[in-house]
Design an enzyme around this catalytic site. Structure first.
Site, PDB file in Angstrom:
ATOM      1  N   ASN A 291       9.159   4.219   3.527  1.00 46.79           N
ATOM      2  CA  ASN A 291       9.077   3.735   4.908  1.00 46.79           C
ATOM      3  C   ASN A 291      10.402   3.091   5.283  1.00 46.79           C
ATOM      4  O   ASN A 291      11.170   2.673   4.422  1.00 46.79           O
ATOM      5  CB  ASN A 291       7.993   2.652   5.003  1.00 46.79           C
TER       6      ASN A 291
ATOM      7  N   ARG B  70       0.841  -1.211   0.000  1.00 50.53           N
ATOM      8  CA  ARG B  70       0.000   0.000   0.000  1.00 50.53           C
ATOM      9  C   ARG B  70       0.871   1.255   0.000  1.00 50.53           C
ATOM     10  O   ARG B  70       0.998   1.921  -1.007  1.00 50.53           O
ATOM     11  CB  ARG B  70      -0.956  -0.029   1.213  1.00 50.53           C
ATOM     12  N   ASP B  71       1.523   1.529   1.107  1.00 45.03           N
ATOM     13  CA  ASP B  71       2.319   2.762   1.191  1.00 45.03           C
ATOM     14  C   ASP B  71       3.432   2.729   0.149  1.00 45.03           C
ATOM     15  O   ASP B  71       3.759   3.741  -0.475  1.00 45.03           O
ATOM     16  CB  ASP B  71       2.900   2.888   2.607  1.00 45.03           C
TER      17      ASP B  71
ATOM     18  N   HIS C  43       5.162   4.325  12.667  1.00 50.17           N
ATOM     19  CA  HIS C  43       5.130   4.301  11.195  1.00 50.17           C
ATOM     20  C   HIS C  43       6.100   5.392  10.724  1.00 50.17           C
ATOM     21  O   HIS C  43       5.706   6.537  10.528  1.00 50.17           O
ATOM     22  CB  HIS C  43       3.691   4.570  10.733  1.00 50.17           C
TER      23      HIS C  43
ATOM     24  N   HIS D 179       8.799   7.041   8.245  1.00 49.08           N
ATOM     25  CA  HIS D 179       9.465   7.127   6.940  1.00 49.08           C
ATOM     26  C   HIS D 179      10.934   7.488   7.182  1.00 49.08           C
ATOM     27  O   HIS D 179      11.284   8.005   8.246  1.00 49.08           O
ATOM     28  CB  HIS D 179       8.741   8.144   6.053  1.00 49.08           C
TER      29      HIS D 179
ATOM     30  N   CYS E 279       4.094   9.323   0.153  1.00 53.10           N
ATOM     31  CA  CYS E 279       2.727   9.755  -0.113  1.00 53.10           C
ATOM     32  C   CYS E 279       2.792  10.883  -1.132  1.00 53.10           C
ATOM     33  O   CYS E 279       3.563  11.825  -0.968  1.00 53.10           O
ATOM     34  CB  CYS E 279       2.079  10.229   1.190  1.00 53.10           C
TER      35      CYS E 279
HETATM   36  P1  HMG Z   1     -13.015  14.780  -2.203  1.00 54.49           P
HETATM   37  O1  HMG Z   1     -12.780  15.241  -3.613  1.00 54.49           O
HETATM   38  O2  HMG Z   1     -13.103  15.814  -1.144  1.00 54.49           O
HETATM   39  O3  HMG Z   1     -14.267  13.805  -2.049  1.00 54.49           O
HETATM   40  O4  HMG Z   1     -11.858  13.742  -1.871  1.00 54.49           O
HETATM   41  P2  HMG Z   1     -15.720  13.795  -2.577  1.00 54.49           P
HETATM   42  O5  HMG Z   1     -16.524  13.075  -1.565  1.00 54.49           O
HETATM   43  O6  HMG Z   1     -16.140  15.184  -3.009  1.00 54.49           O
HETATM   44  O7  HMG Z   1     -15.618  12.874  -3.885  1.00 54.49           O
HETATM   45  C1  HMG Z   1     -14.894  13.261  -5.048  1.00 54.49           C
HETATM   46  C2  HMG Z   1     -14.863  12.078  -6.008  1.00 54.49           C
HETATM   47  O8  HMG Z   1     -14.157  10.988  -5.413  1.00 54.49           O
HETATM   48  C3  HMG Z   1     -16.248  11.539  -6.340  1.00 54.49           C
HETATM   49  O9  HMG Z   1     -16.153  10.985  -7.652  1.00 54.49           O
HETATM   50  C4  HMG Z   1     -16.432  10.422  -5.355  1.00 54.49           C
HETATM   51  O10 HMG Z   1     -17.325   9.450  -5.800  1.00 54.49           O
HETATM   52  C5  HMG Z   1     -15.024   9.853  -5.294  1.00 54.49           C
HETATM   53  P3  HMG Z   1     -16.608  11.830  -8.968  1.00 54.49           P
HETATM   54  O11 HMG Z   1     -18.032  12.192  -8.720  1.00 54.49           O
HETATM   55  O12 HMG Z   1     -15.697  13.046  -9.019  1.00 54.49           O
HETATM   56  O13 HMG Z   1     -16.369  10.870 -10.085  1.00 54.49           O
HETATM   57  N1  HMG Z   1     -14.731   9.187  -4.031  1.00 54.49           N
HETATM   58  C6  HMG Z   1     -14.244   7.931  -3.939  1.00 54.49           C
HETATM   59  N2  HMG Z   1     -13.922   7.031  -4.882  1.00 54.49           N
HETATM   60  C7  HMG Z   1     -13.452   5.846  -4.446  1.00 54.49           C
HETATM   61  N3  HMG Z   1     -13.290   5.541  -3.141  1.00 54.49           N
HETATM   62  C8  HMG Z   1     -13.608   6.421  -2.188  1.00 54.49           C
HETATM   63  C9  HMG Z   1     -14.111   7.675  -2.572  1.00 54.49           C
HETATM   64  N4  HMG Z   1     -14.511   8.763  -1.882  1.00 54.49           N
HETATM   65  C10 HMG Z   1     -14.906   9.669  -2.782  1.00 54.49           C
HETATM   66  N5  HMG Z   1     -13.418   6.108  -0.897  1.00 54.49           N
HETATM   67  C11 HMG Z   1     -11.048  11.847  -0.668  1.00 54.49           C
HETATM   68  C12 HMG Z   1     -11.750  13.178  -0.586  1.00 54.49           C
HETATM   69  C13 HMG Z   1     -10.713  11.429   0.743  1.00 54.49           C
HETATM   70  C14 HMG Z   1     -11.946  10.832  -1.330  1.00 54.49           C
HETATM   71  C15 HMG Z   1      -9.771  11.999  -1.524  1.00 54.49           C
HETATM   72  O14 HMG Z   1      -9.050  13.118  -1.097  1.00 54.49           O
HETATM   73  C16 HMG Z   1      -8.893  10.788  -1.459  1.00 54.49           C
HETATM   74  O15 HMG Z   1      -9.242   9.723  -1.930  1.00 54.49           O
HETATM   75  N6  HMG Z   1      -7.688  10.922  -0.916  1.00 54.49           N
HETATM   76  C17 HMG Z   1      -6.795   9.779  -0.786  1.00 54.49           C
HETATM   77  C18 HMG Z   1      -5.575  10.184  -0.119  1.00 54.49           C
HETATM   78  C19 HMG Z   1      -4.654   9.016   0.049  1.00 54.49           C
HETATM   79  O16 HMG Z   1      -4.975   7.870  -0.214  1.00 54.49           O
HETATM   80  N7  HMG Z   1      -3.429   9.339   0.483  1.00 54.49           N
HETATM   81  C20 HMG Z   1      -2.419   8.351   0.734  1.00 54.49           C
HETATM   82  C21 HMG Z   1      -2.703   7.554   1.949  1.00 54.49           C
HETATM   83  S1  HMG Z   1      -2.366   8.406   3.471  1.00 54.49           S
HETATM   84  C22 HMG Z   1      -0.686   8.113   3.765  1.00 54.49           C
HETATM   85  O17 HMG Z   1       0.011   7.664   2.883  1.00 54.49           O
HETATM   86  C23 HMG Z   1      -0.136   8.347   5.135  1.00 54.49           C
HETATM   87  C24 HMG Z   1       0.074   7.060   5.911  1.00 54.49           C
HETATM   88  O18 HMG Z   1       0.962   6.188   5.240  1.00 54.49           O
HETATM   89  C25 HMG Z   1       0.647   7.368   7.290  1.00 54.49           C
HETATM   90  C26 HMG Z   1       1.857   8.290   7.229  1.00 54.49           C
HETATM   91  O19 HMG Z   1       2.840   7.974   6.558  1.00 54.49           O
HETATM   92  O20 HMG Z   1       1.767   9.317   7.881  1.00 54.49           O
HETATM   93  C27 HMG Z   1      -1.243   6.311   6.111  1.00 54.49           C
HETATM   94 MG    MG Z   2       3.155   6.328   5.284  1.00 57.14          MG
END
Ligand code: HMG
Ligand code: MG
Length: 299
Positions: free
Chosen positions: A247, A13-14, A205, A207, A238
């Site tokens: 990581n 995933r990450d 967690h 990096h 990310c």
């Molecule tokens: P948004 O644009 O504010 O959301 O995004 P929305 O509700 O207005 O929806 C926009 C569009 O996204 C719509 O589609 C929804 O249907 C769709 P459209 O009408 O434009 O075709 N949508 C989805 N589609 C699939 N699955 C869903 C979903 N939700 C809405 N669950 C949102 C908000 C959260 C969805 C967006 O910003 C997003 O997906 N962000 C993902 C961010 C991400 O994955 N980042 C990486 C992971 S975090 C990380 O890496 C840190 C971590 O490792 C820890 C660390 O290192 O600190 C965990």
């Molecule tokens: Mg991470």
């Protein structure tokens, strides 16, 4: 240190969410299967997020369905909202992870809402998961610094961590998303957070952007933390954390733990095979020190 350290492998995933080279669902499945062979029991295999935001994690349902047949193993997936929860549940997820940030700048960039709004979004996810018998892990990002807001106060981390714990997350993983922490800061943060959430329910967690991740983990282990997130090959990052690298590498963590007499149950040569396998798919050498050393020795 005892032998109770739990490794949460986050490479599929990450690790892969930040790669420019598209990786097929088949290659992601093969990577997870190789990690299972290496003895990793908890593996984060994908995310149910917007495919516009993170196209690399599209088809996570295929990956989860294909790998979710190993008894005694946990396969985690990220969900940012109810829509993601729904899709994860439909794909058979038994453990999902929600992710919040300790800083507003990253929250906005990563999930397009404030920290408080993100917690509100998680309320129905946790409620439904409880009713469905699905476990929920929590993440707090930017615990030791934010790419947008700079310094992050430990009190902000403690506050969000406690909120996720109070909502019902069984464990909260503290993400040094941009890898800027140093051991004294990591230690102080864990101590502060453990005043609200038991140390054994906190994950580390980290990096490795500045090469401090192993040292930070060691400091955390000394404090009593026992859950380590790591990625095979040191993959990771990310897209919303510019400049951050991967990581801490699972093989580096395993080498350190085994060297300290902590049994991990991980077969290093199988892990190396998993790391080399995904490195071949990505067309680049693994960055981890242990993989580099073992590969050089094999040559
Ligand atoms: P948004 O644009 O504010 O959301 O995004 P929305 O509700 O207005 O929806 C926009 C569009 O996204 C719509 O589609 C929804 O249907 C769709 P459209 O009408 O434009 O075709 N949508 C989805 N589609 C699939 N699955 C869903 C979903 N939700 C809405 N669950 C949102 C908000 C959260 C969805 C967006 O910003 C997003 O997906 N962000 C993902 C961010 C991400 O994955 N980042 C990486 C992971 S975090 C990380 O890496 C840190 C971590 O490792 C820890 C660390 O290192 O600190 C965990
Ligand atoms: Mg991470």
């Amino acid at each position: 240190m005892g032998d109770q350290v739990r490794i949460v492998e986050v490479g599929p995933r990450d690790g892969l969410q930040n790669e420019k080279t598209p990786v097929s669902a088949e290659a992601r499945i093969a990577f997870v299967e190789n990690l299972v062979k290496a003895g990793l029991g908890i593996i984060e295999v994908g995310s149910f997020v917007s495919p516009k935001a993170i196209p690399q994690m599209a088809n996570s349902d295929q990956v989860l369905r294909a790998v979710d047949h190993h008894p005694g193993h946990e396969f985690h997936v990220l969900v940012p909202n109810e829509k993601g929860y729904e899709a994860a549940k439909a794909a058979g997820a038994k453990v999902v992870a929600v992710f919040a940030s300790a800083s507003e700048g990253f929250s906005k960039a990563n999930i397009n809402c404030t920290v408080a709004e993100s917690i509100q979004r998680f309320v129905p996810v946790l409620e439904r998961a409880k009713a469905d018998g699905i476990k929920v892990r929590g993440y707090v990002s930017c615990v030791l610094g934010c790419p947008y807001d700079g310094e992050v106060k430990p009190s902000a981390v403690v506050d969000v961590t406690k909120k996720l714990w109070d909502l019902g997350c069984y464990e909260v993983s503290l993400g040094d998303t941009i890898g800027v922490g140093t051991p004294a800061k990591a230690r102080a943060l864990l101590r502060a957070t453990a005043s609200e959430v038991p140390m054994t329910n906190l994950g580390m967690h980290f990096h490795d952007t500045y090469g401090q991740a192993l040292a930070n983990l060691y400091a955390g282990l000394e404090e009593g933390a026992r859950v380590i997130d790591s990625a095979a090959g040191g993959l990771g990052g990310c897209p919303y954390a510019p400049g951050a690298t991967g990581n801490v590498a699972t093989e580096d963590v395993v080498y350190m733990l085994e060297g300290m007499g902590v049994k991990t149950g991980v077969d290093m040569m199988q892990l190396l095979a998993a790391t080399n396998g995904i490195a071949d798919v990505l067309g680049k050498k693994p960055v981890s020190r242990v993989a580099s050393a073992l590969n050089a020795k094999a040559r």
